[in-house]
Design a protein around this motif. Structure first.
Motif, short mmCIF file in Angstrom:
data_model
loop_
_atom_site.label_atom_id
_atom_site.label_comp_id
_atom_site.label_asym_id
_atom_site.label_seq_id
_atom_site.Cartn_x
_atom_site.Cartn_y
_atom_site.Cartn_z
N ALA A 264 -7.91 2.04 -4.91
CA ALA A 264 -7.03 3.19 -4.66
C ALA A 264 -5.59 2.86 -5.01
N VAL B 258 -9.29 -0.24 -0.95
CA VAL B 258 -7.83 -0.32 -1.02
C VAL B 258 -7.38 -0.82 -2.39
N ILE C 36 0.83 -1.20 0.00
CA ILE C 36 0.00 0.00 0.00
C ILE C 36 0.87 1.25 0.00
N SER D 269 -13.51 -2.44 2.72
CA SER D 269 -12.07 -2.23 2.90
C SER D 269 -11.28 -2.83 1.74
N SER E 125 -6.59 4.88 0.34
CA SER E 125 -6.16 3.59 0.88
C SER E 125 -6.29 3.57 2.40
N TYR E 126 -5.94 4.69 3.03
CA TYR E 126 -6.08 4.77 4.48
C TYR E 126 -7.54 4.65 4.92
N ASN F 298 -3.45 -5.27 -6.12
CA ASN F 298 -4.86 -4.86 -6.25
C ASN F 298 -5.75 -6.05 -6.60
N LYS G 190 -3.18 7.48 -1.85
CA LYS G 190 -2.87 6.92 -0.54
C LYS G 190 -3.91 7.27 0.52
N SER H 127 -1.65 2.25 -4.77
CA SER H 127 -0.64 3.09 -4.12
C SER H 127 -0.67 4.51 -4.68
#
Length: 394
Positions: free
Chosen positions: A86, A83, A8, A79, A94-95, A153, A91, A88
């Protein structure tokens, strides 16, 4: 999500160019660091869980188990999707995805631990084994899929089988006691109390627990928490040391790719997998033996932490076979963490009165989350400080 933390945080295209340029000018034995440590992922992964566990005693008993599990499933699925989409590149998104997984984890742990109080005594050991097996399945599936060449991903999207399996298991497979709080709506205290009276009259099975009490005042909660501290404090310290190793050291605890059969990224993923194997082994051990001296576990985990921290800083293990020593230490680390978890909740389930067991098991789970939260902040600081040392080795 923690198994994917390093992926990530992989730099975006501009950062990749910078890192590649640095790699060509640096010594091959200079410590390579991500701009942001994986402790930041741990922070997003634990803060929502901690909030839920601290506030749950004030509202959780009013939410039916059907609705609780639905919340767990939906946030878990969200989740993985967020993620994965999104990647990398975005970011901050991703959070958010990691935080959704944290909501699922926090809601799920307190829900199923509390629910275990309605079943026979071995429910705790079965629950612990299941969480250990889930850790292995998640870590080895992700590591295996990426090792086969799938992108991070795509691997995360494949993991959507997890929330689907959870929903099918709860709503179609398990046998739920008829007196458990299973409505699809929020119930008032009066309805809960009426249901408790009905369930108390219907309990004839000698293996069935006394119906747990749901309504506590703040003072009653404090009095119930005090005798639990002898279990909660050792568990918190074990988890602090454990997650410092996992999220501050794992990404820096690598052996040169030229002297090893795994890339740096793959080493991180397999560290997480081996750790989960240790957790599973020890969490499945409670039916074989019990361990009451819980204070020994944090001491041993701190020794583990000291050895691995020195390896990151001084790199004294040989490149040729040092990774196997680290694998063994990580397996031991996982065993200590899993043993602390299962033995803590096993002791609570056998020492706390039946009517307080549901509350006690739920509130005791705050200990590990508190330890992890403290460690998340410390691991970010440690990552920055260690990476600022300019560590090199021959």
């Amino acid at each position: 999500m923690l198994s994917a933390a390093n992926d990530i945080l992989q730099p975006n295209e501009q950062e990749i160019a910078k890192c590649k340029w640095n790699a060509t000018t640096q010594s091959p034995h200079e410590l390579i660091c991500n701009p942001t440590g994986t402790g930041s992922i741990l922070l997003a992964d634990i803060l929502p869980t901690l909030f839920i566990k601290f506030t749950a005693p004030f509202y959780m008993h009013r939410i039916s188990y059907n609705l609780r599990v639905m919340v767990v499933v939906l946030f878990n699925a969200s989740s993985f999707i967020i993620v994965a989409l999104a990647g990398s590149q975005i970011k901050w998104l991703s959070y958010i995805g990691v935080a959704c997984g944290s909501v699922s984890s926090g809601f799920g742990e307190i829900t199923f631990l509390s629910m275990s109080s309605y079943y026979a005594a071995n429910a705790i050991s079965t629950w612990s084994s299941g969480t250990g097996a889930a850790g292995i399945f998640g870590a080895i599936s992700y590591a295996g899929l990426t090792q086969l060449g799938l992108s991070a991903n795509t691997s995360l999207l494949i993991m959507l089988v997890v929330p689907l399996s959870m929903a099918l298991s709860y709503y179609l497979l398990i046998v739920r006691p008829p007196y458990i709080h299973n409505s699809w709506s929020l119930w008032s205290f009066n309805k809960i109390n009426q249901y408790q009276e009905l369930s108390a009259d219907s309990q004839t099975d000698s293996n069935r627990r006394t119906t747990p009490k749901n309504d506590y005042t703040l003072l009653q909660m404090i009095k119930l928490i005090q005798p639990l501290l002898k279990f909660m404090v050792p568990l918190m310290i074990v988890y602090m040391a454990e997650y410092f190793i996992n999220q501050a050291l794992f990404e820096l605890l690598y052996f040169s790719a030229a002297c090893s059969w795994l890339s740096i990224e793959a080493q991180y993923r397999w560290y997480q997998t081996i750790y989960q194997v240790g957790v599973f082994i020890s969490r499945s051990s409670v039916n074989c033996f019990t361990f009451k001296h819980l204070w020994i576990l944090p001491l041993l985990q701190i020794v583990n932490l000291t050895i691995l921290t020195n390896q990151v800083i001084y790199h004294y293990m040989p490149e040729s076979h040092g990774i196997w020593i680290v694998f063994a230490l990580i397996l031991f680390e996982g065993c200590l963490g899993g043993l602390g978890y299962v033995q803590t909740f096993y002791q609570i389930s056998h020492q706390v009165k039946d009517e307080h067991r549901e509350f006690s098991l739920g509130i005791a789970s705050v200990a590990d989350s508190t330890g992890i939260t403290i460690t998340a902040f410390l691991s970010i600081l440690a990552h920055n400080n260690i990476c600022g040392l300019g560590i090199t080795w021959k």
